[in-house]
Scaffold this motif. Structure first.
Motif, PDB file in Angstrom:
ATOM      1  N   TRP A  14     -12.370  -4.443  -4.372  1.00 46.79           N
ATOM      2  CA  TRP A  14     -11.324  -4.125  -3.522  1.00 46.79           C
ATOM      3  C   TRP A  14     -11.535  -3.880  -2.261  1.00 46.79           C
ATOM      4  CZ3 TRP A  14      -7.531  -4.977  -7.016  1.00 46.79           C
ATOM      5  CH2 TRP A  14      -7.982  -4.584  -8.337  1.00 46.79           C
ATOM      6  N   ASP A  15     -10.583  -4.604  -1.509  1.00 44.33           N
ATOM      7  CA  ASP A  15     -10.599  -4.397   0.142  1.00 44.33           C
ATOM      8  C   ASP A  15     -10.270  -2.917   0.558  1.00 44.33           C
ATOM      9  OD1 ASP A  15      -8.111  -4.452  -0.019  1.00 44.33           O
ATOM     10  OD2 ASP A  15      -8.043  -6.701   0.775  1.00 44.33           O
ATOM     11  N   THR A  57      -6.231  -2.478   0.333  1.00 37.86           N
ATOM     12  CA  THR A  57      -5.817  -2.171  -0.874  1.00 37.86           C
ATOM     13  C   THR A  57      -6.095  -0.723  -1.290  1.00 37.86           C
ATOM     14  OG1 THR A  57      -5.954  -4.299  -1.585  1.00 37.86           O
ATOM     15  CG2 THR A  57      -5.987  -2.847  -3.480  1.00 37.86           C
ATOM     16  N   ARG A  58      -7.544  -0.248  -0.888  1.00 38.70           N
ATOM     17  CA  ARG A  58      -7.751   1.288  -1.529  1.00 38.70           C
ATOM     18  C   ARG A  58      -6.972   1.971  -0.680  1.00 38.70           C
ATOM     19  NH1 ARG A  58     -13.730   1.178  -0.236  1.00 38.70           N
ATOM     20  NH2 ARG A  58     -13.482  -0.899   0.799  1.00 38.70           N
ATOM     21  N   HIS A 100      -3.645   2.469  -2.015  1.00 36.99           N
ATOM     22  CA  HIS A 100      -3.518   3.383  -3.229  1.00 36.99           C
ATOM     23  C   HIS A 100      -3.354   4.806  -2.992  1.00 36.99           C
ATOM     24  CE1 HIS A 100      -5.207   5.334  -7.141  1.00 36.99           C
ATOM     25  NE2 HIS A 100      -4.694   4.358  -7.584  1.00 36.99           N
ATOM     26  N   ARG A 109       2.341  -3.625   0.566  1.00 31.27           N
ATOM     27  CA  ARG A 109       1.747  -4.178  -0.665  1.00 31.27           C
ATOM     28  C   ARG A 109       2.284  -5.297  -0.893  1.00 31.27           C
ATOM     29  NH1 ARG A 109      -1.096  -6.328  -3.344  1.00 31.27           N
ATOM     30  NH2 ARG A 109      -2.295  -5.597  -4.832  1.00 31.27           N
ATOM     31  N   TRP A 159       1.158  -8.077   1.008  1.00 28.09           N
ATOM     32  CA  TRP A 159      -0.324  -8.078   0.819  1.00 28.09           C
ATOM     33  C   TRP A 159      -0.496  -9.000  -0.182  1.00 28.09           C
ATOM     34  CZ3 TRP A 159      -3.988  -8.398   4.433  1.00 28.09           C
ATOM     35  CH2 TRP A 159      -5.141  -8.117   4.199  1.00 28.09           C
ATOM     36  N   GLY A 160       0.250  -8.831  -1.257  1.00 24.10           N
ATOM     37  CA  GLY A 160       0.112  -9.443  -2.495  1.00 24.10           C
ATOM     38  C   GLY A 160       0.223 -11.087  -2.331  1.00 24.10           C
ATOM     39  N   GLY A 168      -3.114 -11.486   1.172  1.00 21.57           N
ATOM     40  CA  GLY A 168      -4.189 -10.519   1.321  1.00 21.57           C
ATOM     41  C   GLY A 168      -5.426 -11.252   0.507  1.00 21.57           C
ATOM     42  N   ALA A 202      -6.219  -8.864  -4.603  1.00 23.31           N
ATOM     43  CA  ALA A 202      -4.899  -8.132  -4.141  1.00 23.31           C
ATOM     44  C   ALA A 202      -3.774  -8.833  -4.397  1.00 23.31           C
ATOM     45  CB  ALA A 202      -4.708  -7.578  -2.720  1.00 23.31           C
ATOM     46  N   ARG A 203      -4.022 -10.157  -4.429  1.00 26.20           N
ATOM     47  CA  ARG A 203      -2.846 -11.150  -4.595  1.00 26.20           C
ATOM     48  C   ARG A 203      -2.469 -11.170  -6.146  1.00 26.20           C
ATOM     49  NH1 ARG A 203      -3.530 -16.507  -0.864  1.00 26.20           N
ATOM     50  NH2 ARG A 203      -4.386 -15.419   0.958  1.00 26.20           N
TER      51      ARG A 203
END
Length: 215
Positions: free
Chosen positions: A8-9, A12-13, A16, A52, A55-56, A59, A63-64
């Motif tokens: 996880w980058d 993304t963290r 969350h 997000r 980023w999906g 990213g 995360a994609r």
């Protein structure tokens, strides 16, 4: 042989945990009647969720959406035919949960924009004036949909607990450190540069705040 793998980058963290903090803050502000704080947090959360979603698509690999939204592989995963080495990020079942949560959040935030303070009429959502008297109905939907959102959050938490009990794997530390301990060979994941996350966040803010300013 087990070894740590970066999964996880940072964006993304951070998404969350900041989302979790905002969710608690929005619930508390609604319960206490602090509607101005509630609305400001809602707009901020909308920026975060739009980030997000973007980023999906652009990213880091894990995360994609293309990396984990695979409904056709859910049965294979449940049969144990899809290993973490093949998909170290979200598994196919977890991918569906991510999409469900993001979708439910977008619905809740969208309803909130059109909601009104039906008790005192002192503070309305940013877009409530566009629908006039219908804002009361939307407010009811906003309150009801929160229960749906809570249900999905509950399923998400139960899944984390079940993963710990049944597979002896704790999914929480990797979302803090970014690393998982996996057995065997794992192909290195591709990670997007940090500056791209800043650009995407700025774009998300521009889309949300710019759109609201036009009303």
């Amino acid at each position: 042989m087990s070894h740590k793998v970066k999964v996880w980058d940072v964006p993304t963290r951070l998404f969350h945990w900041v989302l979790l903090a905002m969710f608690v803050g929005m619930w508390a502000s609604a319960e206490n009647g602090q509607l101005q704080i509630h609305t400001k947090l809602g707009v901020a959360m909308l920026v975060l969720v739009v980030f997000r979603v973007l980023w999906g698509f652009v990213g880091s690999q894990s995360a994609r959406f293309a990396d984990f939204v695979k409904p056709g592989q859910v049965k294979a995963y449940l049969r144990g035919e899809v290993s973490e080495n093949q998909q170290p990020g979200h598994n196919p079942l977890g991918g569906l949960m991510v999409v469900a949560l993001l979708g439910a959040l977008l619905v809740q935030l969208g309803l909130g924009l059109f909601s009104a303070d039906v008790d005192s009429y002192t503070f309305d959502g940013p877009l409530a004036k566009l629908i006039g008297g219908q804002a009361e109905q939307v407010t009811e939907w906003h309150e009801l949909w929160f229960n749906v959102l809570l249900g999905l959050v509950g399923v998400h938490v139960l899944a984390i607990v079940a993963y710990r009990k049944l597979k002896n794997t704790n999914l929480v530390p990797p979302m803090i450190t970014g690393h998982k301990t996996l057995e065997g060979e794992v192909k290195p994941l591709r990670f997007a540069p940090g500056w791209l996350a800043v650009v995407v966040l700025a774009l998300a803010a521009a889309l949300v705040l710019g759109g609201l300013s036009l009303v």
